[in-house]
Motif scaffolding. Structure first.
Motif, PDB file in Angstrom:
ATOM      1  N   ILE A 227     -12.099 -14.110 -14.781  1.00  0.00           N
ATOM      2  CA  ILE A 227     -13.008 -14.830 -14.271  1.00  0.00           C
ATOM      3  C   ILE A 227     -12.933 -14.954 -12.605  1.00  0.00           C
ATOM      4  CG2 ILE A 227     -13.075 -16.598 -16.151  1.00  0.00           C
ATOM      5  CD1 ILE A 227     -11.334 -18.435 -14.528  1.00  0.00           C
ATOM      6  N   ALA A 228     -11.793 -14.419 -12.304  1.00  0.00           N
ATOM      7  CA  ALA A 228     -11.539 -14.227 -10.872  1.00  0.00           C
ATOM      8  C   ALA A 228     -11.467 -12.864 -10.320  1.00  0.00           C
ATOM      9  CB  ALA A 228     -10.072 -14.737 -10.591  1.00  0.00           C
ATOM     10  N   LEU A 229     -12.491 -12.193 -10.781  1.00  0.00           N
ATOM     11  CA  LEU A 229     -12.796 -10.648 -10.778  1.00  0.00           C
ATOM     12  C   LEU A 229     -13.231 -10.691  -9.337  1.00  0.00           C
ATOM     13  CD1 LEU A 229     -12.890  -7.784 -11.910  1.00  0.00           C
ATOM     14  CD2 LEU A 229     -15.225  -8.217 -12.370  1.00  0.00           C
ATOM     15  N   ASP A 230     -12.755  -9.314  -8.485  1.00  0.00           N
ATOM     16  CA  ASP A 230     -12.982  -9.285  -7.201  1.00  0.00           C
ATOM     17  C   ASP A 230     -14.606  -9.306  -7.018  1.00  0.00           C
ATOM     18  OD1 ASP A 230     -13.733  -8.287  -4.684  1.00  0.00           O
ATOM     19  OD2 ASP A 230     -11.871  -7.088  -4.654  1.00  0.00           O
ATOM     20  N   ARG A 231     -15.441  -9.965  -6.359  1.00  0.00           N
ATOM     21  CA  ARG A 231     -16.783 -10.003  -6.226  1.00  0.00           C
ATOM     22  C   ARG A 231     -17.393  -8.754  -5.867  1.00  0.00           C
ATOM     23  NH1 ARG A 231     -17.165 -16.115  -3.581  1.00  0.00           N
ATOM     24  NH2 ARG A 231     -15.079 -15.267  -2.726  1.00  0.00           N
ATOM     25  N   ARG A 232     -16.657  -7.814  -5.389  1.00  0.00           N
ATOM     26  CA  ARG A 232     -17.222  -6.532  -5.124  1.00  0.00           C
ATOM     27  C   ARG A 232     -17.796  -5.858  -6.401  1.00  0.00           C
ATOM     28  NH1 ARG A 232     -12.488  -4.227  -1.455  1.00  0.00           N
ATOM     29  NH2 ARG A 232     -11.311  -5.255  -3.190  1.00  0.00           N
ATOM     30  N   PRO A 274      -9.933 -11.634  -3.523  1.00  0.00           N
ATOM     31  CA  PRO A 274      -8.949 -12.004  -2.517  1.00  0.00           C
ATOM     32  C   PRO A 274      -9.223 -13.284  -2.124  1.00  0.00           C
ATOM     33  CG  PRO A 274     -10.417  -9.846  -1.858  1.00  0.00           C
ATOM     34  CD  PRO A 274     -10.777 -10.547  -3.243  1.00  0.00           C
ATOM     35  N   ALA A 275     -10.366 -13.943  -2.051  1.00  0.00           N
ATOM     36  CA  ALA A 275     -10.558 -15.679  -1.877  1.00  0.00           C
ATOM     37  C   ALA A 275      -9.545 -16.439  -2.735  1.00  0.00           C
ATOM     38  CB  ALA A 275     -12.115 -15.618  -1.792  1.00  0.00           C
TER      39      ALA A 275
END
Length: 375
Positions: A227-232, A274-275
């Motif tokens: 769920i915390a996959l890099d938004r890129r 990263p966030a």
């Protein structure tokens, strides 16, 4: 007041009539209820909404004090909403008495994901071999959960466990909860992914709302990268942005939820947004066991075998299993060797059984890239 609960009786030898007795000595630590509705048509058709969970908990304890809670049975409201039924979904210890200190939680019927709470997990640090560095760093989390008011704004709210799969991250989280004597909400991140856009974010907020009701406690999110996959990489998951934003909101403490420690676990730190990663105040690494620790894992688990173990060189096996996690050793070496002996109708497990299992898993692992994937 009359409630549906298991009846405990004994016969009076003088009158030959049944008399009520105190059913159990244990007091309920926590109780999870689910609204079930009215047993028949009622003039009060509306669902009794709970605006303040703390007020309802006090109301429920006063009403049902002394009642034996049994999973699967019902408790009936006799005051504000006469005959409205609540089904007992969880109770710990089983079949225990509701008392003045019982934590009572009502599940929302609209909740899509309600992770099962583990109250005072049975796993202890003695069950985990190795990880001396992680063990030392986890003391901070223990102290916070034992005395959350002592930390104030300096509380360790977000901790990241990372390292190879099978090195004890989940067991450590449960051991911390056991040591601090607090509840833990363990959930796999994949269970928080909704079917529709917006559902994943709602489920994350619901998870934290439930944790708030039982604070101090631990929220343990396994496979965090799901769920915390890099938004890129949004093309892989179209709703990942709103899920990440919901998680960031909770981790930032925009809605104050004192007494909650979030522990995320992953073996893919390179894919984390990263966030999200920056919100973790502490990152605790879990490493593969060394030779001495592998020897201890082999020795302690072989001792529980239902079959005899014939002339096994544990030192040799400890050297052969280099690069394997504790879970790999137990599940893919020891269990496979034991099953091989059982299938062959033998009374003992041999060195050859273990060596065949080791060679088999080593062959599988050689096809994987150690830079990107842990075994």
């Amino acid at each position: 007041m009359i409630f549906i609960a298991r009846t405990f009786q004994k016969t009076n030898p003088v009158t030959n009539r049944d008399i009520a007795v105190d059913p159990v000595e244990s007091k309920a630590e926590y109780l999870v209820l689910e609204p079930a509705g009215y047993p028949m048509t009622s003039i009060l058709e509306e669902y009794p909404e709970i605006e303040d969970s703390g007020v309802f908990e006090h109301y429920a304890r006063e009403q049902w004090k002394g009642v034996v809670a049994v999973k699967g049975e019902y408790l009936f409201d006799k005051r504000m909403y006469p005959d409205f039924a609540y089904k007992v979904k969880e109770v710990e210890p089983p079949e225990s008495v509701i008392g003045p200190d019982t934590c009572i939680i009502v599940r929302d019927l609209t909740d899509a994901v309600i992770p099962k709470m583990e109250f005072r997990s049975k796993i202890s640090f003695d069950d985990v071999i190795g990880q001396p560095s992680a063990r030392q760093k986890c003391r901070l989390i223990e102290r916070f959960l034992e005395e959350p008011e002592r930390f104030g704004k300096w509380a360790p709210r977000n901790i990241l466990f990372y390292g190879p799969s099978g090195t004890g991250k989940t067991m450590f989280a449960k051991a911390i909860a056991n040591k601090a004597e607090v509840p833990i909400l363990p959930v796999k991140a994949t269970e928080l992914i909704g079917e529709f856009v917006g559902e994943g974010a709602r489920q994350i907020h619901q998870l934290y709302e439930r944790a708030q009701e039982m604070a101090p406690c631990i929220i343990f999110i396994d496979e965090l990268d799901a769920i915390a996959l890099d938004r890129r990489h949004q093309e892989l998951r179209g709703d990942v942005a709103e899920i990440v934003n919901a998680l960031l909101t909770e981790m930032d403490g925009i809605v104050e939820r004192p007494g909650i420690c979030t522990i995320g676990a992953t073996n893919r730190t390179d894919t984390l947004d990263p966030a999200v990663r920056s919100r973790f105040e502490e990152e605790i690494e879990f490493v593969l066991p060394n030779e001495k620790e592998r020897y201890q894992i082999l020795e302690s688990n072989i001792a529980t075998f239902p079959l005899e173990v014939a002339d096994v060189d544990l030192g040799s096996l400890a050297r052969m299993t280099e690069g394997l996690s504790g879970r790999d050793i137990v599940e893919k070496v020891l269990k496979t060797a034991l099953h091989r002996a059982i299938i062959d109708d033998r009374e003992s497990v041999t060195q050859e059984d273990f060596e065949i299992s080791v060679k088999k898993i080593k062959k599988v692992n050689e096809t994987l890239n150690p830079e990107k994937m842990y075994i």
